[in-house]
Design a protein around this motif. Structure first.
Motif, PDB file in Angstrom:
ATOM      1  N   GLY A 162      -1.729  93.827   7.198  1.00  0.00           N
ATOM      2  CA  GLY A 162      -0.852  92.732   7.603  1.00  0.00           C
ATOM      3  C   GLY A 162       0.230  92.403   6.597  1.00  0.00           C
ATOM      4  O   GLY A 162       0.929  91.397   6.741  1.00  0.00           O
ATOM      5  N   GLY A 163       0.397  93.230   5.581  1.00  0.00           N
ATOM      6  CA  GLY A 163       1.365  92.967   4.526  1.00  0.00           C
ATOM      7  C   GLY A 163       2.713  93.617   4.732  1.00  0.00           C
ATOM      8  O   GLY A 163       3.347  94.064   3.774  1.00  0.00           O
ATOM      9  N   GLY A 164       3.160  93.674   5.956  1.00  0.00           N
ATOM     10  CA  GLY A 164       4.472  94.235   6.221  1.00  0.00           C
ATOM     11  C   GLY A 164       4.915  93.876   7.623  1.00  0.00           C
ATOM     12  O   GLY A 164       4.083  93.684   8.512  1.00  0.00           O
ATOM     13  N   GLY A 165       6.204  93.756   7.811  1.00  0.00           N
ATOM     14  CA  GLY A 165       6.715  93.421   9.132  1.00  0.00           C
ATOM     15  C   GLY A 165       8.138  92.920   9.055  1.00  0.00           C
ATOM     16  O   GLY A 165       8.918  93.358   8.212  1.00  0.00           O
ATOM     17  N   TYR A 166       8.435  91.977   9.935  1.00  0.00           N
ATOM     18  CA  TYR A 166       9.773  91.394  10.009  1.00  0.00           C
ATOM     19  C   TYR A 166       9.782  90.005   9.386  1.00  0.00           C
ATOM     20  O   TYR A 166       8.766  89.322   9.370  1.00  0.00           O
ATOM     21  N   PHE A 167      10.939  89.583   8.882  1.00  0.00           N
ATOM     22  CA  PHE A 167      11.082  88.232   8.363  1.00  0.00           C
ATOM     23  C   PHE A 167      12.418  87.663   8.808  1.00  0.00           C
ATOM     24  O   PHE A 167      13.323  88.388   9.213  1.00  0.00           O
ATOM     25  N   LEU A 168      12.510  86.357   8.749  1.00  0.00           N
ATOM     26  CA  LEU A 168      13.790  85.700   8.975  1.00  0.00           C
ATOM     27  C   LEU A 168      13.844  84.414   8.185  1.00  0.00           C
ATOM     28  O   LEU A 168      12.819  83.844   7.831  1.00  0.00           O
ATOM     29  N   VAL A 169      15.044  84.012   7.865  1.00  0.00           N
ATOM     30  CA  VAL A 169      15.315  82.741   7.215  1.00  0.00           C
ATOM     31  C   VAL A 169      16.059  81.909   8.246  1.00  0.00           C
ATOM     32  O   VAL A 169      17.024  82.381   8.841  1.00  0.00           O
ATOM     33  N   THR A 170      15.588  80.697   8.497  1.00  0.00           N
ATOM     34  CA  THR A 170      16.208  79.864   9.522  1.00  0.00           C
ATOM     35  C   THR A 170      17.639  79.500   9.139  1.00  0.00           C
ATOM     36  O   THR A 170      18.020  79.586   7.974  1.00  0.00           O
ATOM     37  N   GLY A 171      18.411  79.086  10.131  1.00  0.00           N
ATOM     38  CA  GLY A 171      19.816  78.757   9.935  1.00  0.00           C
ATOM     39  C   GLY A 171      20.056  77.673   8.898  1.00  0.00           C
ATOM     40  O   GLY A 171      21.062  77.693   8.204  1.00  0.00           O
TER      41      GLY A 171
ATOM     42  N   PRO B  25      -4.477  90.069  12.182  1.00  0.00           N
ATOM     43  CA  PRO B  25      -4.802  88.951  13.066  1.00  0.00           C
ATOM     44  C   PRO B  25      -3.764  87.829  13.051  1.00  0.00           C
ATOM     45  O   PRO B  25      -3.652  87.069  14.001  1.00  0.00           O
ATOM     46  N   THR B  26      -3.005  87.701  11.989  1.00  0.00           N
ATOM     47  CA  THR B  26      -2.009  86.638  11.879  1.00  0.00           C
ATOM     48  C   THR B  26      -0.706  87.109  12.501  1.00  0.00           C
ATOM     49  O   THR B  26      -0.185  88.161  12.144  1.00  0.00           O
TER      50      THR B  26
END
Length: 166
Positions: free
Chosen positions: A92-101, A114-115
């Motif tokens: 689970g230590g990889g994927g997509y990220f975003l920073v809100t506006g 699971p998360t």
């Protein structure tokens, strides 16, 4: 119908004559998601509990400690173990990220595990420091009450070289 046309025309003229200056509050320029690209790797340097900034509790929160890589061009992240450089992606230590506006929230969406999402408050982000906070159970024991932890990172300059899986 004529009344509606007059109202719209009045609104249009008012809009054209009034200043277009925005009264919205400006966000701090130090929160720039591109700052994550200022270093190819980031190392967790400290973990502390809210209200106790002088006490480093990294040993109690090993799941948030490691080397991380961020690719703002693709919005991808991956975490690695500090001792071996092995990827945590399969756990689970990889994927997509975003920073809100508003540049106050950092959201992770893991590829596996699971998360499904992890929401973190962005505390500081510039070329020399990346700090976030989030609520977790004390000592990461699910039956313990929640505490807010602060996780501090600095650009990593050690010998371990990591490569993103995706």
């Amino acid at each position: 119908m004529r009344r509606l046309t007059v109202v719209f025309a009045g609104l249009l003229i008012t809009g054209l004559l009034c200043s277009s200056e925005s009264y919205a509050s400006q966000t701090a320029s130090e929160h720039d998601a591109q700052a994550l690209a200022s270093s190819p790797q980031w190392l967790t340097t400290k973990v502390y509990i809210e209200g106790e900034p002088d006490t480093d509790v990294k040993a109690s929160y090993p799941g948030v400690v490691g080397i991380s890589m961020w690719d703002p061009q693709r919005n991808r992240y991956e975490f690695f173990y500090t001792d071996t450089g092995r990827s945590k992606h399969a756990d689970g230590g990889g994927g997509y990220f975003l920073v809100t506006g508003d540049k106050k929230t950092h959201i992770l969406v893991p590829d596996v595990g699971p998360t499904r999402t992890i929401v973190r408050r962005l505390e500081k982000l510039d070329g020399s420091e990346f700090t976030y906070s989030r609520e977790v159970p004390r000592d990461m024991v699910s039956t313990n009450p929640p505490v807010r932890i602060y996780v501090v990172h600095a650009p990593y300059t050690g010998p371990i070289k990591t490569v993103m899986s995706n």
